[in-house]
Design a protein around this motif. Sequence first.
Motif, PDB file in Angstrom:
ATOM      1  N   ARG A 138       0.819  -1.207   0.000  1.00  0.00           N
ATOM      2  CA  ARG A 138       0.000   0.000   0.000  1.00  0.00           C
ATOM      3  C   ARG A 138       0.855   1.260   0.000  1.00  0.00           C
ATOM      4  O   ARG A 138       0.551   2.235  -0.681  1.00  0.00           O
ATOM      5  N   ALA A 139       1.943   1.229   0.764  1.00  0.00           N
ATOM      6  CA  ALA A 139       2.807   2.402   0.826  1.00  0.00           C
ATOM      7  C   ALA A 139       3.489   2.667  -0.508  1.00  0.00           C
ATOM      8  O   ALA A 139       3.716   3.821  -0.889  1.00  0.00           O
ATOM      9  N   MET A 140       3.814   1.601  -1.240  1.00  0.00           N
ATOM     10  CA  MET A 140       4.552   1.742  -2.495  1.00  0.00           C
ATOM     11  C   MET A 140       3.632   1.728  -3.708  1.00  0.00           C
ATOM     12  O   MET A 140       4.117   1.606  -4.841  1.00  0.00           O
ATOM     13  N   VAL A 181       2.514   1.618  -9.541  1.00  0.00           N
ATOM     14  CA  VAL A 181       1.715   2.060 -10.693  1.00  0.00           C
ATOM     15  C   VAL A 181       2.594   2.753 -11.722  1.00  0.00           C
ATOM     16  O   VAL A 181       2.460   2.529 -12.933  1.00  0.00           O
ATOM     17  N   SER A 182       3.516   3.592 -11.266  1.00  0.00           N
ATOM     18  CA  SER A 182       4.418   4.280 -12.197  1.00  0.00           C
ATOM     19  C   SER A 182       5.236   3.282 -13.005  1.00  0.00           C
ATOM     20  O   SER A 182       5.419   3.453 -14.218  1.00  0.00           O
ATOM     21  N   LEU A 221      -5.093   3.109 -16.448  1.00  0.00           N
ATOM     22  CA  LEU A 221      -4.369   2.345 -15.431  1.00  0.00           C
ATOM     23  C   LEU A 221      -4.138   3.180 -14.177  1.00  0.00           C
ATOM     24  O   LEU A 221      -4.325   2.703 -13.047  1.00  0.00           O
ATOM     25  N   THR A 222      -3.767   4.438 -14.352  1.00  0.00           N
ATOM     26  CA  THR A 222      -3.538   5.322 -13.208  1.00  0.00           C
ATOM     27  C   THR A 222      -4.832   5.582 -12.453  1.00  0.00           C
ATOM     28  O   THR A 222      -4.846   5.599 -11.209  1.00  0.00           O
ATOM     29  N   ALA A 223      -5.929   5.784 -13.195  1.00  0.00           N
ATOM     30  CA  ALA A 223      -7.221   6.004 -12.544  1.00  0.00           C
ATOM     31  C   ALA A 223      -7.661   4.775 -11.751  1.00  0.00           C
ATOM     32  O   ALA A 223      -8.191   4.884 -10.642  1.00  0.00           O
ATOM     33  N   PHE A 224      -7.423   3.594 -12.312  1.00  0.00           N
ATOM     34  CA  PHE A 224      -7.775   2.360 -11.598  1.00  0.00           C
ATOM     35  C   PHE A 224      -6.960   2.235 -10.315  1.00  0.00           C
ATOM     36  O   PHE A 224      -7.486   1.836  -9.268  1.00  0.00           O
ATOM     37  N   ALA A 225      -5.677   2.571 -10.391  1.00  0.00           N
ATOM     38  CA  ALA A 225      -4.837   2.501  -9.196  1.00  0.00           C
ATOM     39  C   ALA A 225      -5.311   3.485  -8.134  1.00  0.00           C
ATOM     40  O   ALA A 225      -5.326   3.164  -6.934  1.00  0.00           O
TER      41      ALA A 225
END
Length: 292
Positions: free
Chosen positions: A194-196, A201-202, A254-258
């Motif tokens: 969760r922290a990473m 995602v990047s 993908l970013t929005a899903f993350a």
Amino acid sequence: MSTDAVLYDHPGPRAKIRNAALTVVFGIGLLALLYWVYLKFDEKGQWAAALWKPFTEASTWTDYLLPGLSATLRAAAVAMVLSLIFGLVFSVGRLSDHRWLSVPAGMVVEFFRAVPLLLLMFFIFYGVPFITESPMPPFWAVVAGLTLYNGSVLAEAFRAGIKSVPRGQSEAAYAIGMRKGQVMSEILMPQAARAMLPVIVSQLVVLVKDTALGYIIGYPELLQSVNNLAANFGNIVAAAIVAAIIYIAVNATLTAFAGWLERRTRRQGKAPKATGGSVLAAAAETGGAAGA
């Protein structure tokens, strides 16, 4: 005094005016640059309707763009899963107390982080057949290269995330009798993941873009499909712009899903923190009972 006040000095009235002025200046400069690019393309006739007309025809999408996008997404999806598994396994390996495990795991991670991804794909595609004596499918050459490189980067991200978890979490878990494997899988790894999450995602976004390197070994992904399209219609700039928009849309999704996943995990009970809290509470109760 709050931590924010120490780490960040809020701008005053003059600073706000200066920041607003700089924003306007840079905004105008960016618009001027885009307009200059537009004019240069226009001088070369790149905005002619005939060059963009193929994208209004269904055959262009069914014969070129959609098959290429499908190949890109297939390779990216498989490589994402394998990269995450690779990263988890080798991050745990590097954190092992046994040097016979941590040293080889560290060597593997550092090696594949250092070798360029394109070189990995080349070696897998052209070198593996000398060992197996059978041709290497381009799909698996692309997936293997993406997995080894991105998995090594993710392994370091997971390792940093695990080491960032306060030591009290693991000490409390050991105090109530949990084994090291349980501590890693139930306490440390969920909190580290969760922290990473932003870093993960990047890296997955980078992975999606790196599928374009499969073009070099003949994998029919989106970039190769766009090149074939441009060769047939002579609209390389238009095809490149459309391909860029597709890549942006995929990575934005993908970013929005993350982001949605991160908000959901926070809203649904903050499981990692709750787990750690329950461990600390249990350890406190155990200590209290021992004192009694």
